[in-house]
Design a protein around this motif. Structure first.
Motif, PDB file in Angstrom:
ATOM      1  N   PRO A 159       0.824  -1.213   0.000  1.00 19.86           N
ATOM      2  CA  PRO A 159       0.000   0.000   0.000  1.00 19.86           C
ATOM      3  C   PRO A 159       0.861   1.268   0.000  1.00 19.86           C
ATOM      4  O   PRO A 159       1.949   1.287   0.586  1.00 19.86           O
ATOM      5  CB  PRO A 159      -0.787  -0.107   1.319  1.00 19.86           C
ATOM      6  N   ALA A 160       0.361   2.312  -0.654  1.00 15.88           N
ATOM      7  CA  ALA A 160       1.107   3.575  -0.737  1.00 15.88           C
ATOM      8  C   ALA A 160       0.865   4.425   0.501  1.00 15.88           C
ATOM      9  O   ALA A 160       0.576   5.614   0.431  1.00 15.88           O
ATOM     10  CB  ALA A 160       0.704   4.332  -2.001  1.00 15.88           C
ATOM     11  N   SER A 161       0.955   3.788   1.666  1.00 18.47           N
ATOM     12  CA  SER A 161       0.734   4.520   2.915  1.00 18.47           C
ATOM     13  C   SER A 161       1.662   3.937   3.983  1.00 18.47           C
ATOM     14  O   SER A 161       2.186   2.836   3.828  1.00 18.47           O
ATOM     15  CB  SER A 161      -0.726   4.373   3.359  1.00 18.47           C
ATOM     16  N   ALA A 162       1.845   4.673   5.076  1.00 18.46           N
ATOM     17  CA  ALA A 162       2.714   4.210   6.159  1.00 18.46           C
ATOM     18  C   ALA A 162       2.169   2.901   6.723  1.00 18.46           C
ATOM     19  O   ALA A 162       0.950   2.736   6.777  1.00 18.46           O
ATOM     20  CB  ALA A 162       2.773   5.271   7.256  1.00 18.46           C
ATOM     21  N   TRP A 190       4.368   1.344   4.876  1.00 19.39           N
ATOM     22  CA  TRP A 190       4.962   0.819   3.643  1.00 19.39           C
ATOM     23  C   TRP A 190       5.648   1.907   2.832  1.00 19.39           C
ATOM     24  O   TRP A 190       6.653   1.659   2.169  1.00 19.39           O
ATOM     25  CB  TRP A 190       3.881   0.170   2.772  1.00 19.39           C
ATOM     26  N   ALA A 191       5.080   3.100   2.851  1.00 21.35           N
ATOM     27  CA  ALA A 191       5.621   4.195   2.038  1.00 21.35           C
ATOM     28  C   ALA A 191       6.367   5.175   2.938  1.00 21.35           C
ATOM     29  O   ALA A 191       5.991   5.326   4.113  1.00 21.35           O
ATOM     30  CB  ALA A 191       4.467   4.910   1.327  1.00 21.35           C
ATOM     31  N   PRO A 192       7.416   5.857   2.455  1.00 21.30           N
ATOM     32  CA  PRO A 192       7.944   5.749   1.094  1.00 21.30           C
ATOM     33  C   PRO A 192       8.732   4.442   0.906  1.00 21.30           C
ATOM     34  O   PRO A 192       9.338   3.952   1.845  1.00 21.30           O
ATOM     35  CB  PRO A 192       8.876   6.954   0.971  1.00 21.30           C
TER      36      PRO A 192
END
Ligand code: NFE
Length: 458
Positions: free
Chosen positions: A124-127, A129-131
């Motif tokens: 997922p493009a969210s904490a 996991w991201a960045p």
């Protein structure tokens, strides 16, 4: 033109690792042409142990690491028992094996789902996991990514299962020189069996198929991350007091003759410190090893010493064990490490089911241990990440010398005086890199070893 990329800290491992990668075009493809692995934190556990009651080592060495405290408790108990020339009753050995097995299961599941899977799947493009670095994720692995949550649940159940006999995980008081403190009863045995049955289904139906899915999506990783090809295991999961019958036999395999397993000669182990931040000495056997920090030191780049067997670097871990025992010989690479670890998890879970049946309620689980006045003892076993040894000297009934060589010290060791790189450094060399600024492929190599730098520096 060669580019230097430094990854510091390397994440999704245990402990503190920095890698320095030289990346250059080789026949038109960017590849790692040189690698240095540095453990960036000094621990001092061996010094802390000096002068203490030997029995403290079973509990203090567990604090080296929250992932493999059971392995340190076992190895330390074995060293004390060797020094006192006693062996624990079989019931105690079985309980140790069951708790150690629980620790292997949680550790192997952790390594795959939490530390390796994010290198291969879309996240997922969210904490948290991201960045993230841009992966060449394959859509057919979305189901593996979705199973990360189930992997967390499985790891929790494995910890709970171990705590049925050990009281708590991690860090237990149940290991004791001479035996094991918990008295088994039918209620505890059935509680343990219920979790083991759930976990065995998870390993068969989810973990192994997920590793196979990843390996089919990334077949090139059967050829990437090879290293030196020398494998070593001390053997583990003793099934009798003398340690002559073990679930996992020890041995050594040389790259020059991979089908031949040789017996280990413990006297052939030395540690080299030329490129480590310690006072220079010739390579020393651990029984007389010295841990005398010296920072900075010219040319040194790691807090890890460089263990060598007959002067050769050795890879340790699930792949080494499975290879030495003839259970898996698919090759030495990133994917082979992941496959061997998953298959070993099932092998251990199935053995645990047998051991549960062999526990005898009411049978003794402790043979009296007294600190000797003057003695030496060596404890050797297998931790989830590979061969673990504790070398102990007792004088005036206190610890006068304690040296530890942990699995990651073998795998992530720096170069030795002969200029030979450690296994992980060697495995990184040759790895193709698409984006030198984001060397994700190097992370896949590193994570396949499951390094724990917390264990590797003492
Ligand atoms: Ni800190 Fe450990 C295992 C030991 S690794 S995890 O497994 O010993 O060096």
């Amino acid at each position: 033109m060669a580019k230097i990329t430094i990854v510091d800290p390397v994440t999704r491992i245990e402990g503190h690792l920095k890698v320095k990668l030289t990346i250059d075009a080789v026949n038109g493809v960017n590849r790692i042409t040189d690698a240095e692995c540095a453990g960036t934190q000094f621990r001092g556990f061996e010094a802390i142990l000096n002068g203490r009651d030997p029995r403290d080592s079973v509990y203090l060495t567990q604090r080296i690491c929250g992932i493999c405290p059971i392995a340190h408790a076992t190895t330390s108990s074995l060293a004390l028992e060797a020094a006192a020339v006693i062996t624990p009753p079989v019931n105690a050995l079985i309980m140790r094996n069951l708790v150690m097995g629980a620790d292997f299961i949680q550790s192997h599941i952790l390594n795959f789902y939490l530390l390796n899977v994010p290198d291969y799947v879309s996240v997922p493009a969210s904490a948290p996991w991201a960045p993230a670095w841009n992966a060449d994720a394959h859509a057919e692995l979305d189901s593996v990514g979705a199973n990360i949550v189930l992997g967390i649940e499985a790891r929790k159940r494995a910890h709970e299962m171990g705590a049925v006999f050990s009281g708590r995980m991690p860090n237990t008081q149940s290991y004791i020189a001479g035996g094991f403190t918990t008295v088994p009863n039918s209620g505890l045995i059935e509680k343990f069996r219920e979790s083991l049955s759930w976990l065995t289904k998870f390993i068969v139906n989810t973990y192994i198929p997920d590793v196979e899915l990843v390996s089919r999506a990334y077949p090139e990783y059967f050829d990437i991350g090879r290293g030196h090809g020398n494998l070593l295991s001390f053997g583990g999961f003793a099934q009798d007091g003398g340690g002559t019958t073990r679930l996992l036999n020890g041995g050594v395999v040389y790259d020059s003759e991979p089908s031949l397993v040789s017996a280990i000669d413990i006297e052939s182990i030395t540690e080299d410190v030329k490129y480590s931040w310690y006072q220079n000495t010739p390579p020393l056997k651990p029984a007389v090893g010295i841990t005398d920090p010296l920072y900075p030191k010219e040319a040194a780049y790691s807090w890890l010493k460089a263990p060598r067997y007959k002067n050769l670097p050795m890879e340790v871990g699930a792949l080494a064990r499975m290879w030495i025992n003839g259970d898996y010989r698919g090759g030495v690479s990133v994917m082979n490490r992941l496959m061997a670890r998953a298959l070993e998890t099932l092998k251990i879970a199935q053995a645990m089911d047998r051991w549960l049946n062999e526990l005898i309620v009411g049978s003794p689980n402790y043979n009296s241990y007294t600190n000797p006045e003057l003695a030496v003892g060596i404890g050797l076993t297998e931790a989830p990440r590979g061969a673990l040894g504790h070398w102990l000297c007792i004088e005036d009934s206190n610890i006068s010398h304690y040296q530890i060589i942990s699995p990651t010290c073998w795998n992530a060791s720096p170069m030795d005086s002969e200029g030979i790189k450690g296994p992980l450094e060697q495995a990184l060399i040759g790895t193709p890199i698409r984006n030198p600024g984001q060397p994700l492929e190097a992370l896949r190599v590193i994570h396949s070893f499951d390094p724990c730098l917390a264990c590797a520096v003492q």
